[in-house]
Design a protein around this motif. Sequence first.
Motif, mmCIF file in Angstrom:
data_model
loop_
_atom_site.group_PDB
_atom_site.id
_atom_site.type_symbol
_atom_site.label_atom_id
_atom_site.label_comp_id
_atom_site.label_asym_id
_atom_site.label_seq_id
_atom_site.Cartn_x
_atom_site.Cartn_y
_atom_site.Cartn_z
ATOM 1 N N ARG A 59 0.843 -1.203 0.000
ATOM 2 C CA ARG A 59 0.000 0.000 0.000
ATOM 3 C C ARG A 59 0.876 1.250 0.000
ATOM 4 O O ARG A 59 2.045 1.226 0.394
ATOM 5 N N TRP A 61 0.232 5.635 0.880
ATOM 6 C CA TRP A 61 -0.746 6.629 1.329
ATOM 7 C C TRP A 61 -0.072 7.971 1.508
ATOM 8 O O TRP A 61 1.147 8.094 1.593
ATOM 9 N N ASP A 118 -9.852 -0.732 7.729
ATOM 10 C CA ASP A 118 -8.475 -0.386 8.103
ATOM 11 C C ASP A 118 -7.520 -1.548 7.859
ATOM 12 O O ASP A 118 -6.365 -1.354 7.457
ATOM 13 N N GLY A 121 -6.175 -1.475 4.517
ATOM 14 C CA GLY A 121 -5.545 -0.228 4.083
ATOM 15 C C GLY A 121 -6.518 0.673 3.357
ATOM 16 O O GLY A 121 -6.122 1.522 2.553
ATOM 17 N N ALA A 126 -5.082 6.734 1.628
ATOM 18 C CA ALA A 126 -4.615 5.572 0.868
ATOM 19 C C ALA A 126 -4.953 5.728 -0.613
ATOM 20 O O ALA A 126 -5.996 6.271 -0.971
#
Length: 388
Positions: A59, A61, A118, A121, A126
């Motif tokens: 991920r 963000w 959460d 992600g 994000a």
Amino acid sequence: MPGAVPPGCSLPAYARDLVRMHDAVIGGGRPALRPREVVSRSWSRVLGLGLKADGLNARDWLGEDELARRRETSPLRTAVADLRQVLGGMSHVLLVVTDADGAILWREGPPAVRRRADDLGFFEGAEWTEERVGTNAIGTAIAEAAPVELLAGEHFEQGQHPWYCTASPVHDPRTGELLGVIDVSGPALTLHPAIGALVETGRRLAESQLWRWHQQRLDRLRQAGEPLLTAGPAVVVDDNGWVASSAGVSVGDRITAPADGEPIAVPGLGACLPERLAEGWLIRPASTDRRVALDLDLTRTPLLTLQGGTAAWRRPVTRRHADILTLLHCAGPAGLSAEALSRALYGDAEHVVTVRAEVSRLRRLLGALVDTRPYRLADGVRMTVRET
């Protein structure tokens, strides 16, 4: 909004079939249920990027400062409160609004569903593009330039299989440019046939609010600028070049976006030096010479030179904008429709939304020098193209 569940299907049974389909396709087998075309196209793109289906991909963000900056500058910030009223009151549902890059700017929903999100992600900041997290409604809606609803195993990542997601792109009603995506997501077995209609209602609400805000701002600017138009030909525009009022000249709905101290050329006015107003600009001729000439140099990196009366500038342009200008130059006064321009640029008429966004960005540079309906160089604009 194309629904993910065929009419008459049992939602739990169909969701299980989609997970089996995913496992078979990713494992190289032949599933009993074939992926929908939108899913197949997305999986092909994602596999080409080298993403993995078992588990979660890396991920990325935004930092807190960058997230705050994007929220503050997002055109969708004015619509978020109303979207919460329309879409945010449902149980087991997350309402998400992203920017045009697929970064989540706002997220609303019950605490239990937020906690589950959460773990994926799926939170503010994000980036939910296909390149980051595989096939998902937000990223796939951006890639397809169309509304998308996905259920269970239609997601590329196995970690997303317990979810459904329904997303619709939001476009600037003036230009067609992508502004962001509205998404509603929740546990897969809570998907209701009305979710797609609600998301589309939210999209229409956001776009109508943007249009109303634009008109209100032009109305205020028109009232402030009208006393300044009595001295001769002039135009009053906002910061993006949208015309609020004009006198002595017809310039259409938009000119080049003004900048302090930088001359611009306007058909019928020639070279102009913008003068700052409270919420916009006053555009008046800087000389009596009203001619406008463009020179597009394609012998190396595309370079556009503008000459208007006593003012001139030279700027690099993208290869795509150079292609558009060349096509409009060759088309002459008859111009090209969005469909014809799509076929000339991409080989088919399926890229109209992309074409409109590209021409909008070009008109931010050249304004009324590029006319619309159909797309063409404005009357009085002379252009030369140097290719060798």
